[in-house]
Design a protein around this motif. Structure first.
Motif, PDB file in Angstrom:
ATOM      1  N   SER A 145       0.854  -1.182   0.000  1.00 20.41           N
ATOM      2  CA  SER A 145       0.000   0.000   0.000  1.00 20.41           C
ATOM      3  C   SER A 145       0.895   1.238   0.000  1.00 20.41           C
ATOM      4  N   ALA A 168       1.212   3.092  -8.317  1.00 20.15           N
ATOM      5  CA  ALA A 168       0.727   4.241  -9.090  1.00 20.15           C
ATOM      6  C   ALA A 168       1.808   4.790 -10.019  1.00 20.15           C
TER       7      ALA A 168
ATOM      8  N   ASN B  82     -14.169  -3.300  -9.679  1.00 21.02           N
ATOM      9  CA  ASN B  82     -14.097  -2.000 -10.341  1.00 21.02           C
ATOM     10  C   ASN B  82     -14.329  -2.103 -11.834  1.00 21.02           C
ATOM     11  N   GLY B 194      -7.490  10.401  -6.177  1.00 22.74           N
ATOM     12  CA  GLY B 194      -7.825   9.040  -6.594  1.00 22.74           C
ATOM     13  C   GLY B 194      -6.549   8.289  -6.936  1.00 22.74           C
ATOM     14  N   ASN B 195      -6.607   6.983  -6.788  1.00 23.27           N
ATOM     15  CA  ASN B 195      -5.402   6.184  -6.998  1.00 23.27           C
ATOM     16  C   ASN B 195      -4.929   6.191  -8.441  1.00 23.27           C
ATOM     17  N   ASN B 196      -5.865   6.310  -9.380  1.00 23.49           N
ATOM     18  CA  ASN B 196      -5.477   6.264 -10.790  1.00 23.49           C
ATOM     19  C   ASN B 196      -5.440   7.636 -11.421  1.00 23.49           C
ATOM     20  N   SER B 199     -10.259  10.147 -12.070  1.00 19.36           N
ATOM     21  CA  SER B 199     -11.633  10.501 -11.706  1.00 19.36           C
ATOM     22  C   SER B 199     -11.923  11.985 -11.910  1.00 19.36           C
ATOM     23  N   ASP B 245      -1.869   5.251  -4.092  1.00 15.41           N
ATOM     24  CA  ASP B 245      -1.989   3.860  -3.657  1.00 15.41           C
ATOM     25  C   ASP B 245      -2.639   3.745  -2.279  1.00 15.41           C
ATOM     26  N   ASP B 249     -10.251   3.829  -2.807  1.00 14.63           N
ATOM     27  CA  ASP B 249     -10.106   4.815  -3.875  1.00 14.63           C
ATOM     28  C   ASP B 249     -10.919   6.089  -3.594  1.00 14.63           C
ATOM     29  N   TYR B 250     -10.943   6.974  -4.569  1.00 14.45           N
ATOM     30  CA  TYR B 250     -11.511   8.307  -4.369  1.00 14.45           C
ATOM     31  C   TYR B 250     -12.981   8.291  -3.972  1.00 14.45           C
ATOM     32  N   CYS B 266     -14.152  13.676  -4.287  1.00 12.04           N
ATOM     33  CA  CYS B 266     -15.119  12.626  -3.965  1.00 12.04           C
ATOM     34  C   CYS B 266     -16.489  13.070  -4.456  1.00 12.04           C
TER      35      CYS B 266
END
Lengths: 314, 421
Positions: A145, A168, B82, B194-196, B199, B245, B249-250, B266
């Motif tokens: 994490s 990431a 997801n 957000g992790n990616n 969003s 990470d 997530d968001y 969010c």
């Protein structure tokens, strides 16, 4: 079986004929379901896929717009698919030797144990029972994490190292560490068992003879007795590892989201055909290209390594 | 001897027949127990697909509404994970396709004849819906989905942390980056996108004064301002001020509630949980302007009900959608307000939603009305993915934004050509 020729219809021939008919029937009863399954679930999909690859097939598997080789052109030129072949090569180049070495090392250690052998054998084998999805989630959410209380970041924190976003950030590509370690943890125990069995099959007389001839225990014995004796198992393990690496999907799919990197062919094709795009034509074209590649590799390895040929042919 | 052999033969034939039957058994079983037909007294049944909502009680609520429907037995598939789109899209091709499903308006579903027009059931109440929610579901004068909830997405922040750092609410993207810097301590990260990082895609494009597509359905996201905003994102990504990470997530309020970040992107749905955990120490603001003269942006997401036009019982499915999402206002209100906060798309319901009339929820509604923009139905899943790849390439991987946008242009144009010729 020695029936006299003078009698035209002997009981033996009639019983043979009945027996043949009977065994033919049994043959179909026993293999029929499997053959039906094979045709329905393997051959028809392969044929269908080849057919789809020449059509504009989006959101449908019964297309009507023939587009020739456009799907093939797309798959070979847009870079994603060819990139995925590179990803697979990198992955296989790391995971195969590392798993081979680790499982052999584990086997050698467990093999030498005097006590609690069964315990350690089970302990190392146990992760094999865990699913890739579950393990990936544990790796992603607790071990690797990105937050400060993630396990690896906690450990690094003791040495004053900044938090690392393992998944990431692709520079440096830490995600390979996550992907490789999860697979190592899951599969090393299984191959350890294979090596262990092979180690137990090496005749002790070989070691005795080597000792008499003056071979020192340790590296020399390992190099000249153990390794050569493990050749058959090693070859099998490497091939199994290659196949497993090729089939790798779950950990890539679960660990990496919304990326343009770290996608082996199966993941890439999944995203093309079944993912957001639902482009079954392009996906099928990729699958056909992949199949051709596998055929080529199989033929080449048959020529150079000879694995799968009969004993006589070698 | 002969008696023995004949009895022998009998036993074998019996065994053979039994084996044959046993082999056929599984094949026969394939026909039954698909969970679709039979069981119910009326014999009619429907399958509905929902993505897994994060708020407690949502799954039970959906099943409770479904159970109250008398005309058919409605089975709910609650799709976790997801990849709701993938699972939905691939199941739509099979015999086990859902009869009704929730999704966002996307043109390819309409062009391929996958979803049925719902004008006959929507017609009488069309005026009671937020016009934007009708517009975003309309193609060539026909309406293709019933909006259930509107979900504005914006930034949530801890007021106390911003005060402590001595900064105000960010008014521009650069100020947001600066705030992330100042708010970052060794315990708390400044900002969670957000992790990616995908969003905020729409909000980023809008706040940079651009749009996904223009009125003629041509690419409109590829501007210098968007490229510049992407560069700012890249700077933020590599600065170490972003939470990355995270375990959730968001869309999950955990990051803000657990004190992992000071500001989080969010949706309004998470507001009740955040308010409960943080009390008054919570504020909201829109995605700040990312180009001179551009307005701040809020993404009005949400979910709509669609009827599978290729389903086995389209009329019944329509009846069900009408019953639940048009007639049963009590359920609609419960769905919008009892779990997370969602803005009801029905004007009459929104007017009576007292929970959204004061305090922070009212501020959220104001952002929704003032800055909110809705889905563009022509912006389909393949284009969404293409834009997400821009983020992956230019923000996370460090590719030149122009090059990443060029790569997306190829994919988006290919899709546009397929849709509009």
């Amino acid at each position: 079986m020695s029936s006299t020729p003078s009698t035209p219809t002997t009981p033996s021939t009639s019983s043979t004929r009945k027996g043949v008919r009977g065994s033919t029937l049994s043959f179909w009863i026993f293999t029929g379901p499997f053959l039906v399954g094979l045709v329905v679930f393997v051959y028809i999909p392969i044929g269908w896929s080849a057919w789809l690859s020449f059509f504009e097939a989006r959101y449908t598997v019964t297309p009507d717009k023939f587009i020739g080789f456009d799907n093939y052109k797309l798959m070979l030129t847009n870079g994603d698919f060819t990139g995925s072949l590179v990803t697979f090569t990198v992955f296989a180049a790391i995971i195969v030797p590392v798993t081979w070495a680790l499982s052999l090392g584990l086997a050698l250690m467990v093999h030498r144990l005097r006590f609690m052998k069964a315990f350690f054998r089970s302990v190392f084998f146990l992760p094999t029972a865990c699913s890739f999805v579950a393990a990936s989630l544990i790796w992603k959410m607790s071990v690797f994490s990105g937050v400060r209380f993630g396990m690896m970041n906690t450990v690094l924190g003791w040495f004053g190292v900044e938090n690392i976003a393992w998944l990431a950030d692709p520079n440096p590509p830490w995600y390979w560490l996550v992907i490789v370690t999860v697979r190592l943890w899951l599969q090393a125990g299984f191959y350890m068992i294979l090596f262990l069995a092979a180690l137990q099959n090496i005749p002790p007389v070989l070691y005795e003879a080597a000792a008499i001839d003056g071979a020192r225990p340790g590296w020399q014995t390992f190099r000249h007795i153990t390794l050569p004796q493990l050749r058959a198992t090693s070859t099998a393990v490497i091939l199994l590892l290659l196949v497993a690496a090729y089939q790798a999907f779950d950990e890539f799919f679960n660990l990496l989201a919304k990326t343009t990197w770290g996608r082996p062919p199966l993941v890439e094709l999944y995203y093309t055909a079944l993912g957001d795009d639902q482009d079954y034509g392009a996906g099928s074209a990729g699958a056909v290209i992949l199949t051709l590649l596998i055929c080529m590799v199989t033929l080449l390895q048959g020529r150079f390594l000879g694995f799968g040929k009969g004993e006589d042919a070698r | 001897m002969s008696a023995l052999s004949s009895s022998n033969w009998d036993r074998r034939s019996v065994l053979r027949a039994a084996a044959g039957l046993a082999a056929l058994g599984p094949l026969a079983a394939c026909g039954g127990n698909t969970g679709r037909e039979g069981g119910g007294s009326s014999g009619k049944s429907l399958v509905q697909y929902f993505h897994a909502y994060g708020e407690a009680g949502t799954q039970e609520a959906i099943k409770r509404y479904a159970k109250a429907y008398d005309e058919a037995r409605v089975t709910t598939q609650w799709i976790t994970g997801n990849n709701f789109e993938s699972k939905l899209f691939s199941s739509l091709l099979t015999d086990n396709a859902p009869d009704v499903f929730e999704f966002h308006p996307q043109l390819q579903l309409i062009k391929s004849g996958q979803v049925a027009p719902l004008d006959d059931i929507l017609g009488p109440v069309k005026d009671d819906f937020n016009p934007a929610d009708i517009k975003s579901h309309t193609v060539d004068g026909k309406v293709y989905g019933v909006r259930m909830i509107d979900d504005p997405q914006f930034f949530f922040y801890r007021k106390s942390l911003l005060e402590k750092a001595g900064i105000g609410v960010p008014q521009t993207l650069d100020e947001l980056a600066e705030a992330a810097d100042k708010l970052t301590t060794d315990k708390v990260k400044g900002l969670f996108l957000g992790n990616n990082m995908v969003s905020t895609n729409y909000a980023l494009v809008w706040a940079a004064g651009a749009d996904q597509l223009n009125d003629r359905n041509e690419i409109a996201y590829h501007t210098d301002d968007v490229a510049a905003a992407l560069k700012t994102y890249r700077r933020m990504f590599t600065s170490g001020h972003l939470l990355l990470d995270a375990p959730a997530d968001y869309w999950d309020p955990s990051a803000l509630v657990q004190g992992l970040t000071a500001i989080q992107w969010c949706g309004m749905w998470a507001m009740p949980v955040m308010q409960k955990a943080l009390g008054d120490d919570l504020g909201i603001f829109p995605f700040p302007s990312a180009a001179s003269g551009a307005k701040p942006a809020v993404y009005n997401g949400g979910w709509s009900m669609f009827v599978n036009a290729k389903g086995k019982n389209v009329d019944l499915a329509k009846e069900y959608v009408k019953w639940l999402w048009i007639d049963q206002k009590k359920y609609q209100e419960d769905w919008a307000l009892s779990y997370g906060f969602h803005i009801p798309p029905r004007k009459s319901l929104a007017a009576s939603a007292t929970k959204l009339k004061s305090g922070l929820p009212a501020e959220g509604v104001k952002l929704f009305t003032d800055y909110g923009r809705f889905d563009n139905i022509s912006w389909t899943q393949a284009m969404i993915t293409a834009l997400e790849e821009v983020i992956a390439n230019s923000v996370r991987k460090g590719m030149d934004p122009e090059k990443a946008l060029d790569a997306a242009d190829v994919k988006v144009n290919r899709e546009l050509k397929k849709l509009f010729g």
